[in-house]
Design an enzyme around this catalytic site. Sequence first.
Site, PDB file in Angstrom:
ATOM      1  N   GLU A  25       4.389 -29.616 -21.093  1.00 28.91           N
ATOM      2  CA  GLU A  25       4.451 -28.903 -22.378  1.00 28.91           C
ATOM      3  C   GLU A  25       5.887 -28.777 -22.878  1.00 28.91           C
ATOM      4  O   GLU A  25       6.850 -29.051 -22.150  1.00 28.91           O
ATOM      5  CB  GLU A  25       3.821 -27.513 -22.254  1.00 28.91           C
ATOM      6  CG  GLU A  25       4.558 -26.594 -21.295  1.00 28.91           C
ATOM      7  CD  GLU A  25       4.349 -25.113 -21.594  1.00 28.91           C
ATOM      8  OE1 GLU A  25       4.620 -24.688 -22.733  1.00 28.91           O
ATOM      9  OE2 GLU A  25       3.934 -24.380 -20.681  1.00 28.91           O
ATOM     10  N   VAL A 106       0.501 -24.267 -23.740  1.00 27.67           N
ATOM     11  CA  VAL A 106      -0.487 -24.828 -22.807  1.00 27.67           C
ATOM     12  C   VAL A 106      -1.726 -25.292 -23.587  1.00 27.67           C
ATOM     13  O   VAL A 106      -2.231 -26.402 -23.384  1.00 27.67           O
ATOM     14  CB  VAL A 106      -0.861 -23.793 -21.721  1.00 27.67           C
ATOM     15  CG1 VAL A 106      -2.086 -24.245 -20.930  1.00 27.67           C
ATOM     16  CG2 VAL A 106       0.323 -23.564 -20.785  1.00 27.67           C
ATOM     17  N   LYS A 159       2.046 -14.626 -15.078  1.00 26.01           N
ATOM     18  CA  LYS A 159       3.021 -13.533 -14.912  1.00 26.01           C
ATOM     19  C   LYS A 159       2.331 -12.200 -15.089  1.00 26.01           C
ATOM     20  O   LYS A 159       1.380 -12.087 -15.849  1.00 26.01           O
ATOM     21  CB  LYS A 159       4.080 -13.651 -16.007  1.00 26.01           C
ATOM     22  CG  LYS A 159       5.068 -14.739 -15.761  1.00 26.01           C
ATOM     23  CD  LYS A 159       6.302 -14.513 -16.613  1.00 26.01           C
ATOM     24  CE  LYS A 159       7.307 -15.592 -16.328  1.00 26.01           C
ATOM     25  NZ  LYS A 159       7.324 -16.642 -17.349  1.00 26.01           N
TER      26      LYS A 159
END
Length: 304
Positions: A25, A106, A159
């Site tokens: 990406e 993504v 995360k």
Amino acid sequence: MKEYLNINPEVNDALKEGKPVVALESTIISHGMPYPKNVETALNVEKIIRDRGAVPATIAILKGVLKVGLTEEEIEYLGKAKDVIKTSRRDIPFIVSKKLDGATTVASTMLIASLAGIKVFATGGIGGVHRGASESFDISADLEELSKTDVAVVCAGAKSILDIGLTLEYLETHGVPVVGYKTGEMPAFYTRKSGYKVDYRVDSPEEIALALKAKWDLGLKGGMVIANPIEEKYQMDYDTINKAIDNAVKEAEEKGIKGKESTPFLLAKVKEITGGDSLEANIMLVYNNAALGAEIALALQKIS
Ligand code: PSU
Ligand code: MN
């Protein structure tokens, strides 16, 4: 399609000959890391993939063209440019029709990879369900894309700027398998632990390739999350990183940061609070994912 999609010759040849290709990406380049580390990392990632016998294809939109396989100059350009637009699925029509530059998330990288016929994609972390999503409805389009586009995404988990538990629930609802590479626990990007389990533990690229083949042979649409934990020696201290993340989330709330600005704001804040440490960990885990992505692409090629 031809007028919109541009596949570079090396990637095109590889795809035609059935050689392994790994998509990458570009939001991570434009919005995820500072210059020049971003460019250096992006080029190293490509080298890691090449060294393992696969072909890298960094994806972005340049002047409205969906590019599959950026040149070194194009990566350098994206890494330096200030006005590149973070482009998720819903942004694509406008970035294309207005002939703008867009860095792909993504979601949009999966989509474009799939248009080109690429099955494996390596990155750092995926988007997910944000903390407080029951009020804000902030759920990344990455998750929706995973439910419908046939591309496997190798990442280091999610995360904890996100609600990892809700992210896993959302993926379950949408039929997206989440597997841990050599672990039964969902990694949390900077740390190997999150407190949440993955659906399946896998211990080799071949095992992953067989599951992907079975999924797609059976017509089960969508991707797979392959969560590859950061190497022990590079992981951050659990309490330090989580304190930084809590502070970043609090500041975002106070400032009323919303929508597509939310993730980049949180990422930048965490980096600011933790100094260079988190950037270094981020780079090392991306390298780790690139290597595994190449191995999965090779394993998939052998059985297809
Ligand atoms: N998480 C990270 N690093 C990133 C991103 C997410 O740890 O660079 C980027 C990816 O491009 C991801 C996007 O697809 O942010 C998700 O944004 P949003 O939450 O707005 O969907
Ligand atoms: Mn969002």
